[in-house]
Scaffold this active site. Sequence first.
Site, PDB file in Angstrom:
ATOM      1  CB  THR A  86      -0.944  -0.003   1.221  1.00  0.00           C
ATOM      2  OG1 THR A  86      -1.787  -1.154   1.127  1.00  0.00           O
ATOM      3  CG2 THR A  86      -1.791   1.252   1.270  1.00  0.00           C
ATOM      4  CG  ASN A 124      -6.334  -8.371  -4.901  1.00  0.00           C
ATOM      5  OD1 ASN A 124      -6.231  -7.666  -5.907  1.00  0.00           O
ATOM      6  ND2 ASN A 124      -7.167  -8.104  -3.930  1.00  0.00           N
ATOM      7  CD  GLN A 172      -2.236 -11.669  -4.103  1.00  0.00           C
ATOM      8  OE1 GLN A 172      -1.866 -12.853  -4.018  1.00  0.00           O
ATOM      9  NE2 GLN A 172      -2.872 -11.070  -3.119  1.00  0.00           N
ATOM     10  CB  SER A 215       3.363  -6.884   0.231  1.00  0.00           C
ATOM     11  OG  SER A 215       3.020  -6.839   1.592  1.00  0.00           O
ATOM     12  CB  ALA A 216       7.258  -9.225   3.765  1.00  0.00           C
ATOM     13  CG  HIS A 217       1.175  -9.372   4.443  1.00  0.00           C
ATOM     14  ND1 HIS A 217      -0.117  -9.830   4.344  1.00  0.00           N
ATOM     15  CD2 HIS A 217       1.162  -8.131   3.905  1.00  0.00           C
ATOM     16  CE1 HIS A 217      -0.882  -8.893   3.789  1.00  0.00           C
ATOM     17  NE2 HIS A 217      -0.126  -7.856   3.514  1.00  0.00           N
ATOM     18  CB  THR A 225      14.452   4.151  12.004  1.00  0.00           C
ATOM     19  OG1 THR A 225      14.922   5.403  12.485  1.00  0.00           O
ATOM     20  CG2 THR A 225      15.378   3.036  12.465  1.00  0.00           C
ATOM     21  CB  CYS A 259     -15.064  -9.375   1.534  1.00  0.00           C
ATOM     22  SG  CYS A 259     -14.434  -8.717   0.007  1.00  0.00           S
TER      23      CYS A 259
HETATM   24  C1  LIG Z   1      -2.308  -7.349  -0.410  1.00  0.00           C
HETATM   25  C2  LIG Z   1      -2.251  -6.514  -1.636  1.00  0.00           C
HETATM   26  C3  LIG Z   1      -1.911  -5.151  -1.583  1.00  0.00           C
HETATM   27  C4  LIG Z   1      -1.655  -4.431  -0.285  1.00  0.00           C
HETATM   28  O1  LIG Z   1      -0.464  -4.866   0.281  1.00  0.00           O
HETATM   29  P1  LIG Z   1      -0.080  -4.495   1.805  1.00  0.00           P
HETATM   30  O2  LIG Z   1       1.343  -4.878   1.913  1.00  0.00           O
HETATM   31  O3  LIG Z   1      -0.987  -5.350   2.648  1.00  0.00           O
HETATM   32  O4  LIG Z   1      -0.311  -3.049   1.986  1.00  0.00           O
HETATM   33  C5  LIG Z   1      -1.838  -4.452  -2.774  1.00  0.00           C
HETATM   34  N1  LIG Z   1      -2.058  -5.047  -3.945  1.00  0.00           N
HETATM   35  C6  LIG Z   1      -2.389  -6.350  -4.050  1.00  0.00           C
HETATM   36  C7  LIG Z   1      -2.603  -6.957  -5.394  1.00  0.00           C
HETATM   37  C8  LIG Z   1      -2.491  -7.121  -2.898  1.00  0.00           C
HETATM   38  O5  LIG Z   1      -2.813  -8.405  -3.011  1.00  0.00           O
END
Ligand SMILES: *Cc1c(COP(=O)(O)O)cnc(C)c1O
Length: 405
Positions: A74, A153, A181, A201-203, A242, A328
Amino acid sequence: MKLPIYLDYQATTPVDARVLEAMLPYFSEQFGNAASRSHAFGWKAEESVEHAREQIAAAIGASSKEIIFTSGSTEAINLALKGVAEMYASKGKHLVTSLAEHKAVLDTCKHLEKLGCEVTYLKPDKTARIAPEQVRAAIRPDTVLVALMWANNEVGTLNPIREIGAVCRELGTLFFTDATQAVGKVPVDVEADHVDLLCLSAHKIYGPKGVGALYVRRKNPRVRLAAQMDGGGHERGMRSGTLNVPGIVGLGKACELARTELVAESARCRELRDHLQQRIERELGFVELNGHPSERLPGNLNLSFHFVEGESLIMGISDVAVSSGSACTSASLEPSHVLRAMDVGEDLAHSSIRFGIGRFTTREEVDYAADALVKAVRRLREMSPLYELAQEGVDLKNIQWQGGH
Ligand SMILES: *Cc1c(COP(=O)(O)O)cnc(C)c1O
């Protein structure tokens, strides 16, 4: 097998044990600030951050100097879109994106419109794809950025990124892609794919929440960005603050695993996904696939079920964690903007279910989910008079309903 079963890997993923192990020392013994230049604590932190930068760059075919750390996709999206719009304002104020993008892109575009930018929202086809020719037709002399996601996503559809990148390069427009993704699921190479900016994004790739990266091309062309966060001038002035050293080390390790295990893991996820899809389609009628049949993420399956309602279905399979295309993300009753952009009808949008398969999904879990889903759909349909008519071969489109529509 442990319940509930997690089949929502497009929402987030658990941290891989190898990632966690890499991160742990950086919370305690190795706690230095990567910006501390005068002692070993800082040097060690900086060295680890630079190693992570290389691991991330390697996963997308970039060089480590082109990686800017952020708090996630984001923030990276905000930095890319606002940073480019601000930096290139003298060239123009036009951006191109699509109606199927993540809210982080759409809402950032809305913000830019309020600041005087003009945004063209391309309409995807019924499978959620954007064609390179649509991009070509939308680019104008004052277009400063094209922003299109690599993989959707919700429905898993892959855009033809290499072809879109080639169009942007040919017309001299910068190209940003949200690859949140895509990384770790499909090959990503910013050179061959002509990408100028990219977020991850790591998660979403078995790393921790709250850390991500923005790739910013350094040559051919050199991309410039106006910082959106003012402060100590970290990250070559593009993102002050930081650095989250444990998170960055985790992101680095997650990217290394994503790169080295991509081929095997994608094949395994695809196999499980196809098995789930085949079982559901064999055991139930009146099922629609949302998204592209082949150009899609290996671990994504998005289906709509005629004659059932999504929320009831989700409740009917309460020990299987999945997402629904209905209502959702907010308190509203609006169905998913992605399904709407694809012209999926209101009823089918409300009955859509996203199954996300990932690194730790087993065949046993997939079979359990298929059993639970088939049972729940059958039970809900037993209560549906429309389903009864449809089974008898009545074409519901030709029925004259009383009371208006
Ligand atoms: C999850 C997602 C985001 C947002 O990522 P965050 O690291 O949670 O802010 C943006 N774009 C797509 C396609 C995502 O799947």
